[in-house]
Design a protein around this motif. Structure first.
Motif, PDB file in Angstrom:
ATOM      1  N   LYS A 165      30.467 -41.200  15.051  1.00 36.77           N
ATOM      2  CA  LYS A 165      31.770 -41.109  14.084  1.00 36.77           C
ATOM      3  C   LYS A 165      32.912 -42.126  14.724  1.00 36.77           C
ATOM      4  O   LYS A 165      33.600 -42.664  13.909  1.00 36.77           O
ATOM      5  CB  LYS A 165      32.257 -39.724  13.805  1.00 36.77           C
ATOM      6  CG  LYS A 165      31.189 -39.050  12.771  1.00 36.77           C
ATOM      7  CD  LYS A 165      31.809 -37.659  12.478  1.00 36.77           C
ATOM      8  CE  LYS A 165      30.755 -37.035  11.440  1.00 36.77           C
ATOM      9  NZ  LYS A 165      31.425 -35.760  10.984  1.00 36.77           N
ATOM     10  N   VAL A 166      33.156 -41.874  15.948  1.00 34.88           N
ATOM     11  CA  VAL A 166      33.961 -42.769  16.724  1.00 34.88           C
ATOM     12  C   VAL A 166      33.363 -44.190  16.758  1.00 34.88           C
ATOM     13  O   VAL A 166      34.561 -45.148  16.333  1.00 34.88           O
ATOM     14  CB  VAL A 166      34.355 -42.202  18.176  1.00 34.88           C
ATOM     15  CG1 VAL A 166      35.305 -43.558  19.043  1.00 34.88           C
ATOM     16  CG2 VAL A 166      34.822 -40.874  18.232  1.00 34.88           C
ATOM     17  N   ASP A 167      32.336 -44.466  17.005  1.00 32.79           N
ATOM     18  CA  ASP A 167      31.552 -45.863  16.974  1.00 32.79           C
ATOM     19  C   ASP A 167      32.133 -46.566  15.623  1.00 32.79           C
ATOM     20  O   ASP A 167      32.329 -47.706  15.491  1.00 32.79           O
ATOM     21  CB  ASP A 167      30.532 -45.890  17.548  1.00 32.79           C
ATOM     22  CG  ASP A 167      30.095 -45.791  18.931  1.00 32.79           C
ATOM     23  OD1 ASP A 167      31.113 -46.130  19.721  1.00 32.79           O
ATOM     24  OD2 ASP A 167      29.092 -45.284  19.411  1.00 32.79           O
ATOM     25  N   LYS A 168      31.782 -45.886  14.322  1.00 29.57           N
ATOM     26  CA  LYS A 168      31.931 -46.124  13.148  1.00 29.57           C
ATOM     27  C   LYS A 168      33.579 -46.257  12.705  1.00 29.57           C
ATOM     28  O   LYS A 168      33.659 -46.711  11.409  1.00 29.57           O
ATOM     29  CB  LYS A 168      31.057 -45.300  12.122  1.00 29.57           C
ATOM     30  CG  LYS A 168      29.616 -45.444  12.325  1.00 29.57           C
ATOM     31  CD  LYS A 168      28.935 -44.195  11.708  1.00 29.57           C
ATOM     32  CE  LYS A 168      29.094 -44.431  10.219  1.00 29.57           C
ATOM     33  NZ  LYS A 168      28.120 -43.335   9.435  1.00 29.57           N
ATOM     34  N   GLY A 169      34.279 -45.954  13.407  1.00 26.82           N
ATOM     35  CA  GLY A 169      35.588 -45.677  13.177  1.00 26.82           C
ATOM     36  C   GLY A 169      36.154 -44.609  12.318  1.00 26.82           C
ATOM     37  O   GLY A 169      37.261 -44.647  11.562  1.00 26.82           O
ATOM     38  N   GLU A 170      35.413 -43.700  12.272  1.00 22.17           N
ATOM     39  CA  GLU A 170      35.682 -42.586  11.221  1.00 22.17           C
ATOM     40  C   GLU A 170      36.753 -41.482  11.960  1.00 22.17           C
ATOM     41  O   GLU A 170      37.277 -40.745  11.341  1.00 22.17           O
ATOM     42  CB  GLU A 170      34.221 -41.792  10.940  1.00 22.17           C
ATOM     43  CG  GLU A 170      33.513 -42.540   9.990  1.00 22.17           C
ATOM     44  CD  GLU A 170      32.039 -41.851   9.608  1.00 22.17           C
ATOM     45  OE1 GLU A 170      32.055 -40.590   9.896  1.00 22.17           O
ATOM     46  OE2 GLU A 170      31.235 -42.830   9.047  1.00 22.17           O
ATOM     47  N   ALA A 171      36.706 -41.707  13.255  1.00 24.78           N
ATOM     48  CA  ALA A 171      37.514 -40.902  14.269  1.00 24.78           C
ATOM     49  C   ALA A 171      38.116 -41.879  15.270  1.00 24.78           C
ATOM     50  O   ALA A 171      37.254 -42.687  15.552  1.00 24.78           O
ATOM     51  CB  ALA A 171      36.942 -39.600  14.598  1.00 24.78           C
ATOM     52  N   GLN A 172      39.210 -41.624  15.837  1.00 23.74           N
ATOM     53  CA  GLN A 172      39.540 -42.437  17.117  1.00 23.74           C
ATOM     54  C   GLN A 172      39.242 -41.985  18.370  1.00 23.74           C
ATOM     55  O   GLN A 172      39.036 -42.393  19.256  1.00 23.74           O
ATOM     56  CB  GLN A 172      41.132 -42.645  17.070  1.00 23.74           C
ATOM     57  CG  GLN A 172      41.585 -43.848  18.064  1.00 23.74           C
ATOM     58  CD  GLN A 172      43.284 -43.866  17.760  1.00 23.74           C
ATOM     59  OE1 GLN A 172      43.794 -43.237  16.873  1.00 23.74           O
ATOM     60  NE2 GLN A 172      43.704 -44.734  18.782  1.00 23.74           N
ATOM     61  N   VAL A 173      39.090 -40.433  18.208  1.00 19.97           N
ATOM     62  CA  VAL A 173      38.999 -39.799  19.718  1.00 19.97           C
ATOM     63  C   VAL A 173      38.080 -38.585  19.270  1.00 19.97           C
ATOM     64  O   VAL A 173      38.519 -37.890  18.219  1.00 19.97           O
ATOM     65  CB  VAL A 173      40.103 -39.331  20.268  1.00 19.97           C
ATOM     66  CG1 VAL A 173      41.215 -38.542  19.709  1.00 19.97           C
ATOM     67  CG2 VAL A 173      39.943 -38.646  21.672  1.00 19.97           C
ATOM     68  N   ALA A 174      37.037 -38.244  20.091  1.00 24.50           N
ATOM     69  CA  ALA A 174      36.227 -37.067  20.134  1.00 24.50           C
ATOM     70  C   ALA A 174      36.391 -36.179  21.505  1.00 24.50           C
ATOM     71  O   ALA A 174      36.628 -36.806  22.441  1.00 24.50           O
ATOM     72  CB  ALA A 174      34.875 -37.471  19.890  1.00 24.50           C
ATOM     73  N   LEU A 175      36.851 -34.859  21.299  1.00 20.48           N
ATOM     74  CA  LEU A 175      36.763 -34.181  22.374  1.00 20.48           C
ATOM     75  C   LEU A 175      35.603 -33.348  22.550  1.00 20.48           C
ATOM     76  O   LEU A 175      35.358 -32.513  21.565  1.00 20.48           O
ATOM     77  CB  LEU A 175      38.295 -33.227  22.394  1.00 20.48           C
ATOM     78  CG  LEU A 175      39.344 -34.258  22.410  1.00 20.48           C
ATOM     79  CD1 LEU A 175      40.572 -33.416  22.025  1.00 20.48           C
ATOM     80  CD2 LEU A 175      39.695 -34.839  23.837  1.00 20.48           C
ATOM     81  N   ILE A 176      34.842 -33.306  23.491  1.00 20.14           N
ATOM     82  CA  ILE A 176      33.622 -32.583  23.725  1.00 20.14           C
ATOM     83  C   ILE A 176      33.855 -31.313  24.605  1.00 20.14           C
ATOM     84  O   ILE A 176      34.476 -31.418  25.641  1.00 20.14           O
ATOM     85  CB  ILE A 176      32.571 -33.446  24.412  1.00 20.14           C
ATOM     86  CG1 ILE A 176      32.354 -34.762  23.622  1.00 20.14           C
ATOM     87  CG2 ILE A 176      31.166 -32.651  24.256  1.00 20.14           C
ATOM     88  CD1 ILE A 176      32.050 -34.772  22.122  1.00 20.14           C
ATOM     89  N   THR A 177      33.175 -30.141  24.295  1.00 19.89           N
ATOM     90  CA  THR A 177      33.789 -28.974  24.896  1.00 19.89           C
ATOM     91  C   THR A 177      32.265 -28.295  25.280  1.00 19.89           C
ATOM     92  O   THR A 177      31.382 -28.569  24.740  1.00 19.89           O
ATOM     93  CB  THR A 177      34.631 -28.041  24.191  1.00 19.89           C
ATOM     94  OG1 THR A 177      35.195 -26.914  24.962  1.00 19.89           O
ATOM     95  CG2 THR A 177      33.981 -27.606  22.842  1.00 19.89           C
ATOM     96  N   ASN A 178      32.463 -27.382  26.311  1.00 18.22           N
ATOM     97  CA  ASN A 178      31.316 -26.548  26.402  1.00 18.22           C
ATOM     98  C   ASN A 178      31.268 -25.146  25.362  1.00 18.22           C
ATOM     99  O   ASN A 178      32.110 -24.860  24.551  1.00 18.22           O
ATOM    100  CB  ASN A 178      31.494 -25.843  27.910  1.00 18.22           C
ATOM    101  CG  ASN A 178      31.205 -26.612  29.013  1.00 18.22           C
ATOM    102  OD1 ASN A 178      29.962 -27.482  28.848  1.00 18.22           O
ATOM    103  ND2 ASN A 178      32.006 -26.904  30.002  1.00 18.22           N
ATOM    104  N   GLU A 179      30.103 -24.688  25.279  1.00 18.42           N
ATOM    105  CA  GLU A 179      29.748 -23.533  24.271  1.00 18.42           C
ATOM    106  C   GLU A 179      30.698 -22.265  25.099  1.00 18.42           C
ATOM    107  O   GLU A 179      30.912 -22.249  26.276  1.00 18.42           O
ATOM    108  CB  GLU A 179      28.450 -23.211  24.355  1.00 18.42           C
ATOM    109  CG  GLU A 179      27.781 -22.803  25.662  1.00 18.42           C
ATOM    110  CD  GLU A 179      26.256 -22.533  25.578  1.00 18.42           C
ATOM    111  OE1 GLU A 179      25.849 -21.658  26.125  1.00 18.42           O
ATOM    112  OE2 GLU A 179      25.608 -23.386  24.710  1.00 18.42           O
TER     113      GLU A 179
END
Length: 432
Positions: free
Chosen positions: A369-383
């Protein structure tokens, strides 16, 4: 403690049993737009009741429900029962087949202050309002929420295992999960279920919005009824209950996507460095791996650039939200406090319904989604672990919204539960 009751479920008529796979649907908060459009093509799919369309969706769903009842598309089971529901699944990278065992019943819609049913995360107000309107219009619990009780003796599992040998339905759902439904009618066995839960608290694992819809409706009806007895149908809610002592419970992480930063990227990165050690990474598809097992660590994918963020330990004590230590220790509390509030200036109450913030369970979808421009930033978290959920629930506090993703999700369409006066029956007298 928890009062549960058997129910006479509404189900698709037996002529449709062989096509049940085409009638089920994902829950309202996980169904994608593409899935919706495909499911809407089937005029009998359960999505028309759970995520209705039209100019007035709740009223349209109510009219359709009545039509399905009159035509016999939906029929109410003659006998009350406890509905056993097993979900068989595998996780990527594992050959093991897990099975989450549980049962579906009515449960009293306890208010939070009663401390019988405990929540663990915040809700999004607009989603709660949507569920309230649908429940008021249809008087129908379209899908069960998911609750957890603790029974280290596993008293109920032998009866569920016996019941599941003769299923009502067995199908594979959109998650690739094998869903199996059965029913227990035996009065003595049902009484054991009621007695076992009468000694338990219940942790609300999934379905906070739907449960709050039932709770709001109960409060409203209590206020309107001077002769309230606590046993009217509006007091009850449909729930899928599973034993938290099983090792087949799985909680997956829920990542965050921000459509647009409220500041230039350079300023954002500079502000992050006040609180985090920011380390560039070459491959964004390894961000979920470089943070595994590390507290207060996050992956970040910003407009084509990947970073690992690790909170500087000395700044953690500066969290001034009025939370118990159990909540302050959570990764998502750290994320929402330091990244969203301190760095981006999006304060805690705004975060619950912030229009530019979305949630994604699929890690690779975040990158895409970031690569497609649908979001500017993704924040990845642990479970989040089951032990963390229990500690937060018992503290009386709540986690940030969308903190947990109990996998697999229950599906909609196997059964429905009416809270209309003339359709609601508990057979409690026969079971107690």
């Amino acid at each position: 403690m928890a009062e549960i009751l058997p129910l006479r479920a509404w189900r698709y008529n037996d002529d449709l049993k062989d096509t049940i796979a085409q009638l089920t649907s994902p829950l309202f908060d996980v169904v994608s737009e593409k899935q919706r459009q495909a499911l809407y093509q089937n005029p009998l799919n359960s999505i028309h009741l759970s995520v209705p369309r039209g100019d007035n969706p709740p009223q349209d769903a109510a009219r359709l429900l009545q039509e399905w009842k009159e035509k016999g598309i939906l029929q109410q089971d003659v006998l009350p029962g406890i509905y056993v529901y097993y979900q068989y699944f595998r996780l990527p990278g594992s050959e093991r087949e897990f099975v989450r065992k549980g049962f579906i019943c009515h449960i009293k819609a306890y208010d939070w202050h009663e401390k019988v049913l405990l929540r663990h995360e915040n809700t999004i107000p607009s989603a709660v309002n949507d569920r309230i309107e649908l429940l008021e219009a249809t008087q129908l619990n379209v899908s069960p929420t998911h609750g957890l009780y603790a029974d280290s003796e596993f008293l109920l599992e032998p009866y569920m295992d016996e019941s599941i040998r003769t299923p009502i339905y067995e199908t594979e759902d959109y998650q690739g999960v094998r869903d199996v439904l059965a029913v227990i009618h035996d009065h003595e066995v049902i009484r054991l279920f009621l007695q076992t839960l009468a000694e338990k608290q219940v942790l609300l694992a999934d379905g906070h919005h739907r449960y709050e819809g039932s709770l709001f409706y109960r409060r409203k009806m209590m206020a309107q009824n001077p002769d309230h007895t606590d046993f009217e149908p509006y007091n009850y809610h449909l729930m899928y209950l599973t034993n938290s002592e099983h090792d087949d419970l799985r909680i997956l992480p829920t990542h965050r996507l921000l459509q647009q930063l409220p500041m230039p990227e350079e300023e954002f990165l500079q502000r992050l460095e006040e609180y985090f050690t920011v380390t560039p990474k070459e491959d964004p598809y390894e961000l979920n791996e470089v943070i595994v097992g590390k507290p207060w660590a996050f992956g970040m994918y910003l407009n084509g650039n990947a970073y690992k963020l690790r909170l500087k330990p000395e700044v953690h004590k500066s969290i001034d939200w009025n939370f118990p230590e159990e909540v302050k220790q959570l990764d998502l509390t750290v994320m929402h406090y330091f990244i969203f509030e301190k760095v981006l200036g999006i304060y805690r109450q705004q975060q619950r319904d912030y229009k530019g913030l979305s949630y994604e369970r699929n890690f690779t979808a975040c990158i895409r989604k970031v690569d497609k421009g649908e979001a500017q930033v993704a924040l990845i978290t642990n479970e989040i672990s089951m032990e963390q959920v229990k500690r937060v629930c018992n503290s009386g506090a709540v986690m940030p919204q969308k903190s947990t993703f109990f996998y697999p999700k229950v599906i909609c369409g196997f059964l429905f539960s009416s809270i209309k006066e003339d359709e609601f029956t508990t057979a409690a007298a026969a079971c107690l």
